[in-house]
Design an enzyme around this catalytic site. Structure first.
Site, short mmCIF file in Angstrom:
data_model
loop_
_atom_site.label_atom_id
_atom_site.label_comp_id
_atom_site.label_asym_id
_atom_site.label_seq_id
_atom_site.Cartn_x
_atom_site.Cartn_y
_atom_site.Cartn_z
N ASN A 1 0.84 -1.10 -0.04
CA ASN A 1 -0.29 -0.05 0.01
C ASN A 1 0.75 1.22 0.04
OD1 ASN A 1 -2.44 -1.59 0.18
ND2 ASN A 1 -2.09 -1.74 2.44
N HIS A 2 1.37 1.73 -0.97
CA HIS A 2 2.18 2.90 -1.14
C HIS A 2 1.07 4.14 -0.55
CE1 HIS A 2 5.12 1.81 -4.53
NE2 HIS A 2 4.79 0.88 -3.76
N THR A 3 1.72 4.92 0.46
CA THR A 3 0.87 5.78 0.95
C THR A 3 0.21 7.03 0.10
OG1 THR A 3 1.11 7.49 2.87
CG2 THR A 3 2.92 7.23 1.47
#
Length: 209
Positions: free
Chosen positions: A83-85
């Protein structure tokens, strides 16, 4: 109710199906008794490597799977590091490449959003190549359809499918589902389960004592 002698393969001559509890070694993965995983593409004993993805120790996140679950070939569990921020102006994972950008190594987890553990209840059937995302809880008795992508919690005894997965229907009337949740047959001693297999297969709650 423990599977005897750490048995790996439930059926003689079938090396595509394993008792999952007896092949996982990661302390952040726990699996209940008699849960099975089938894989006709890869060695099912490699479940941790092939099916539990982006599950890095730095997060401390957990995969918790209940008893008597059936997990089909290719089902995937995607954890928080996938989950890339979305909090920053860029989705590029700068903190991972701390050496390149002069950042602090201890802030590496800022590269992604941590949504928590994946929790799968008891007697859950997860279909072929379904994907379960971080932070999702799947209730007891639920069914996850083939190639569904589960982004939200699934209530007990509910069938979901699609991308993203949505409820299709309840498996049983509310009264039956509530009774099953009360009985928690998956926690019974092996002998009692064996005694009631016919009733469980027949779908007759009235036959269960």
């Amino acid at each position: 109710m423990t599977v005897p002698e750490k048995k790996v393969y439930p059926r003689t001559g079938d090396t595509q199906t394993v008792y999952l509890k007896n092949v996982v070694t990661n302390p952040n993965i726990t699996v209940g008794e008699y849960t099975i995983y089938n894989d006709f593409v890869h060695d099912p004993r490699e479940f941790e490597r092939n099916n539990v993805l982006y599950h890095y120790p730095v997060n401390g996140d957990k995969l918790i799977i209940g008893a008597f679950c059936s997990i089909a070939c290719g089902a995937k569990f995607l954890f928080n590091s996938a989950n890339h921020t979305l909090r920053s102006l860029s989705t590029y994972p700068f903190p991972i490449f701390y050496e390149e950008w002069g950042l602090k190594r201890e802030n590496v987890t800022n590269a992604w959003d941590n949504k928590g553990n994946i929790v799968v209840g008891n007697d859950v059937w997860i279909g072929y190549e379904a994907v379960i995302l971080a932070g999702v809880t799947i209730g007891d008795g639920a069914i996850i359809g083939t190639r569904a992508v589960v982004t939200k919690d699934v209530p007990p005894y509910t069938i979901v499918g699609g991308v993203p997965a949505k409820p299709i229907r309840r498996r049983f009337p509310e009264e039956t589902a509530e009774k099953l949740l009360e009985l928690q047959w998956w926690n019974w001693p092996r002998e009692r389960i064996a005694e009631h297999i016919a009733a469980l297969q027949a779908g007759s709650i009235a036959q269960i004592k």
